[in-house]
Design a protein around this motif. Structure first.
Motif, PDB file in Angstrom:
ATOM      1  N   GLN A 144       0.838  -1.198   0.000  1.00 57.00           N
ATOM      2  CA  GLN A 144       0.000   0.000   0.000  1.00 57.00           C
ATOM      3  C   GLN A 144       0.874   1.250   0.000  1.00 57.00           C
ATOM      4  O   GLN A 144       1.885   1.322   0.692  1.00 57.00           O
ATOM      5  N   GLU A 149      -3.020   9.917   5.791  1.00 64.59           N
ATOM      6  CA  GLU A 149      -3.156  10.083   7.245  1.00 64.59           C
ATOM      7  C   GLU A 149      -1.794   9.998   7.939  1.00 64.59           C
ATOM      8  O   GLU A 149      -1.666  10.348   9.112  1.00 64.59           O
ATOM      9  N   SER A 150      -0.791   9.491   7.229  1.00 58.24           N
ATOM     10  CA  SER A 150       0.563   9.405   7.786  1.00 58.24           C
ATOM     11  C   SER A 150       1.442  10.534   7.246  1.00 58.24           C
ATOM     12  O   SER A 150       2.060  11.264   8.011  1.00 58.24           O
ATOM     13  N   HIS A 159       9.736   9.533   0.812  1.00 54.89           N
ATOM     14  CA  HIS A 159       9.307   8.295   1.472  1.00 54.89           C
ATOM     15  C   HIS A 159       8.883   7.291   0.394  1.00 54.89           C
ATOM     16  O   HIS A 159       7.718   7.191   0.038  1.00 54.89           O
TER      17      HIS A 159
ATOM     18  N   SER B  33      15.088   7.793   0.274  1.00 51.19           N
ATOM     19  CA  SER B  33      15.143   7.245   1.640  1.00 51.19           C
ATOM     20  C   SER B  33      15.212   5.719   1.583  1.00 51.19           C
ATOM     21  O   SER B  33      14.594   5.016   2.370  1.00 51.19           O
ATOM     22  N   ASP B  34      16.003   5.239   0.628  1.00 50.49           N
ATOM     23  CA  ASP B  34      16.128   3.815   0.362  1.00 50.49           C
ATOM     24  C   ASP B  34      17.354   3.321   1.129  1.00 50.49           C
ATOM     25  O   ASP B  34      18.464   3.217   0.592  1.00 50.49           O
ATOM     26  N   LYS B  63      16.393  -7.817   3.822  1.00 48.17           N
ATOM     27  CA  LYS B  63      14.978  -7.600   3.460  1.00 48.17           C
ATOM     28  C   LYS B  63      14.822  -6.544   2.380  1.00 48.17           C
ATOM     29  O   LYS B  63      13.862  -6.568   1.616  1.00 48.17           O
ATOM     30  N   LEU B  64      15.737  -5.588   2.326  1.00 47.37           N
ATOM     31  CA  LEU B  64      15.677  -4.548   1.279  1.00 47.37           C
ATOM     32  C   LEU B  64      16.402  -4.990  -0.006  1.00 47.37           C
ATOM     33  O   LEU B  64      16.584  -4.171  -0.913  1.00 47.37           O
ATOM     34  N   GLN B 144      -1.165   9.182  11.766  1.00 47.58           N
ATOM     35  CA  GLN B 144      -0.991   7.735  11.864  1.00 47.58           C
ATOM     36  C   GLN B 144       0.434   7.340  11.484  1.00 47.58           C
ATOM     37  O   GLN B 144       1.002   7.869  10.532  1.00 47.58           O
ATOM     38  N   ARG B 145       0.967   6.384  12.229  1.00 47.80           N
ATOM     39  CA  ARG B 145       2.268   5.829  11.864  1.00 47.80           C
ATOM     40  C   ARG B 145       2.131   5.145  10.510  1.00 47.80           C
ATOM     41  O   ARG B 145       1.126   4.488  10.239  1.00 47.80           O
ATOM     42  N   ILE B 146       3.126   5.321   9.654  1.00 47.20           N
ATOM     43  CA  ILE B 146       3.161   4.616   8.359  1.00 47.20           C
ATOM     44  C   ILE B 146       2.884   3.137   8.633  1.00 47.20           C
ATOM     45  O   ILE B 146       3.579   2.518   9.427  1.00 47.20           O
ATOM     46  N   PRO B 147       1.852   2.555   8.009  1.00 47.79           N
ATOM     47  CA  PRO B 147       1.441   1.200   8.384  1.00 47.79           C
ATOM     48  C   PRO B 147       2.364   0.125   7.825  1.00 47.79           C
ATOM     49  O   PRO B 147       3.062   0.336   6.819  1.00 47.79           O
ATOM     50  N   GLU B 149       1.615  -2.334   6.138  1.00 44.86           N
ATOM     51  CA  GLU B 149       1.215  -2.689   4.773  1.00 44.86           C
ATOM     52  C   GLU B 149       1.956  -1.826   3.749  1.00 44.86           C
ATOM     53  O   GLU B 149       1.957  -2.128   2.554  1.00 44.86           O
ATOM     54  N   SER B 150       2.541  -0.708   4.197  1.00 40.42           N
ATOM     55  CA  SER B 150       3.309   0.160   3.300  1.00 40.42           C
ATOM     56  C   SER B 150       4.808  -0.089   3.458  1.00 40.42           C
ATOM     57  O   SER B 150       5.515  -0.322   2.481  1.00 40.42           O
ATOM     58  N   VAL B 151       5.283   0.005   4.680  1.00 42.24           N
ATOM     59  CA  VAL B 151       6.718  -0.141   4.949  1.00 42.24           C
ATOM     60  C   VAL B 151       6.876  -1.077   6.141  1.00 42.24           C
ATOM     61  O   VAL B 151       6.252  -0.863   7.181  1.00 42.24           O
ATOM     62  N   TYR B 158      14.262   5.324   7.738  1.00 40.61           N
ATOM     63  CA  TYR B 158      14.250   6.783   7.966  1.00 40.61           C
ATOM     64  C   TYR B 158      12.933   7.439   7.562  1.00 40.61           C
ATOM     65  O   TYR B 158      12.901   8.655   7.369  1.00 40.61           O
ATOM     66  N   HIS B 159      11.867   6.680   7.418  1.00 34.88           N
ATOM     67  CA  HIS B 159      10.581   7.282   7.041  1.00 34.88           C
ATOM     68  C   HIS B 159       9.933   7.878   8.291  1.00 34.88           C
ATOM     69  O   HIS B 159       9.127   7.239   8.957  1.00 34.88           O
ATOM     70  N   TRP B 160      10.287   9.117   8.556  1.00 38.66           N
ATOM     71  CA  TRP B 160       9.953   9.754   9.833  1.00 38.66           C
ATOM     72  C   TRP B 160       9.041  10.969   9.697  1.00 38.66           C
ATOM     73  O   TRP B 160       8.796  11.639  10.683  1.00 38.66           O
ATOM     74  N   ASP B 162       5.935  11.377   9.387  1.00 39.88           N
ATOM     75  CA  ASP B 162       4.767  11.296  10.273  1.00 39.88           C
ATOM     76  C   ASP B 162       5.150  11.713  11.693  1.00 39.88           C
ATOM     77  O   ASP B 162       4.440  12.485  12.344  1.00 39.88           O
TER      78      ASP B 162
END
Lengths: 298, 298
Positions: A144, A149-150, A159, B33-34, B63-64, B144-147, B149-151, B158-160, B162
């Motif tokens: 997703q 919302e994030s 991101h 931000s990879d 994982k990346l 909302q914290r990045i869910p 389902e996204s990351v 470093y997806h900060w 939010d």
């Protein structure tokens, strides 16, 4: 004499060759991806819609509670100078604002001095003209897109891990690029592009949770001007799969045909006539002084 | 003679003073931000749980779909050398793997050479010991914290944005730090910390969508060893507000009392006895050779 032929950057208030363009490892633009950016392009020596890109960039800086001393006119001059120094006739021109570095020991973003960077490099294609003749093979990712919302998608940001991992998923599944979805499975966007589906004379593009791309806007304007109905609304994966045509839009390539989704061809499997018409008109706008201006190379 | 006293970094296979530690502006670790990273710490000349941080870091790289030529032992040596060169007795030690730069014109992450960076700087506190005596004022953000389902939150990233925007919201509302939530409004995590609530002898910490912090793990281990029941489950904002005690955990400060949420005091408004007991035991582990080893400064 510095060699700017591979690209020119503006870093620490100075112009440097792209190979020397560096950012401190401690800048929160890197360590927290706390940054906004924009990318404009130069085509055949002309900047395209630069002021629209600067508008969005300045708005993003403001939304992130950042500020820089450069006024709009300064930004414009710096970007033009990056292109002039590089001598590039076709260029990808990026402007960046980062949070900067905190005072030693601080974790407070208000205590950072925000920083501006820019660079011009040779034009980058998501799909080059050769590839565009065939059309792209798109995979609908299981991932997703980071939701609004994030992170506010109106603030163009770095991101991208959802999209990068979507790309790896696409490669694994035999595709060339990916589109990430929303929680209902509607298509959102891909790495650097917006997506459109054509059915009869109606063109649909997702509205919520997407970057409001300048090329997306240009495509909507061209299509509307030429009598298509453009609907900005949810785009279900199956509606894209059964569309007459599907295309992607990006500064990095313009309007690009997608001819296959998840291994199945769209319609006849070749770039469609609507896409080709919009493509032609998109590149024709690059001659229009309303959208462009000449870079005054030395 | 180079001056490493403000910190030492490992960049391009060389050790440099922290002020000279820079990354190319074109590295996708910055532009997308990879990247993945981890932060360990040194306290009174001893590394704490370094191998656990390296485990998580190596797992994130994998994982990346990244790889680096440095083996675990190399990473360990480089991190130790950063600390030795800096001479810092109390240090914040970060290791980073970035996607690196694409070939000119490419947008394919498989064509990048991944890069490893590391640095040691003076220890950074989310709340310093003085502040910890009083406790922090936490704001429950609307963001909302990045869910997951996204990351994938198991890949420290470093997806900060939010959390950064949550911090600005917290400042606006009179708080000192923020916690971002999930779609149901459950607490997830704050900028750099996990969160716990104590009610009677039961301690609850969110399980889903959170970074599996090493300090979080240490707090769970200490609490379990000392007879508390630790539940890893949803933590509703109201359950935190009506808890006996609330605390945050982070490498950047250990176990830190939260004494106010959204302007209202938690319980009596002073750091609670359970939090203080865990704090004491947490710092005592910093003497335990099972968790630490001495840095052999020259």
């Amino acid at each position: 004499m510095l060699d700017f032929s591979n690209g020119a950057a503006y870093v620490n208030e100075q112009f440097v060759p792209i190979a020397e363009a560096k950012i401190s490892i401690l800048d929160w633009g890197f360590l927290h991806s706390d940054a906004t950016y924009d990318v404009a392009h130069v085509w055949k020596g002309k900047f395209f819609r630069l002021d629209d890109h600067i508008d969005r960039f300045v708005s993003g800086i403001d939304k992130l509670h950042m500020s820089i001393r450069h006024k709009r006119g300064d930004l414009r001059s710096i970007l033009i100078d990056c292109v002039k120094k590089s001598g590039l006739q076709d260029a990808y021109v990026e402007m960046i604002c980062t949070r900067g570095m905190p005072k030693p020991g601080s974790r407070d973003p208000r205590e950072c001095t925000n920083r501006f960077f820019a660079f011009a490099i040779p034009f980058v294609w998501i799909a080059n003209p050769e590839k565009q003749k065939k059309g792209l093979h798109l995979i609908v990712s299981r991932l997703q897109r980071i939701p609004p919302e994030s992170v506010d998608p109106a603030v163009k940001n770095y991101h991208w891990l959802d999209m990068v991992m979507g790309l790896f998923e696409a490669y694994d599944r035999g595709g060339e690029t990916a589109v990430v979805v929303d929680v209902q499975g509607n298509l959102i966007e891909g790495p650097g592009f917006n997506i459109f589906a054509v059915k009869d004379r109606t063109i649909t593009t997702p509205a919520r949770g997407v970057l409001e791309g300048i090329t997306r806007r240009t495509a909507i304007e061209i299509a509307t001007d030429h009598g298509y109905e453009v609907i900005q609304h949810n785009l279900a994966a199956d509606d894209a799969r059964t569309a007459d045509e599907v295309f992607a839009t990006s500064t990095a390539g313009g309007i690009m045909p997608i001819t296959k989704i998840d291994g199945r061809t769209i319609s006849s499997g070749i770039p469609g006539s609507v896409t080709q018409e919009l493509q032609k008109r998109y590149w024709r706008l690059h001659e229009d002084p309303h959208y462009t201006f000449n870079v005054d190379y030395d």
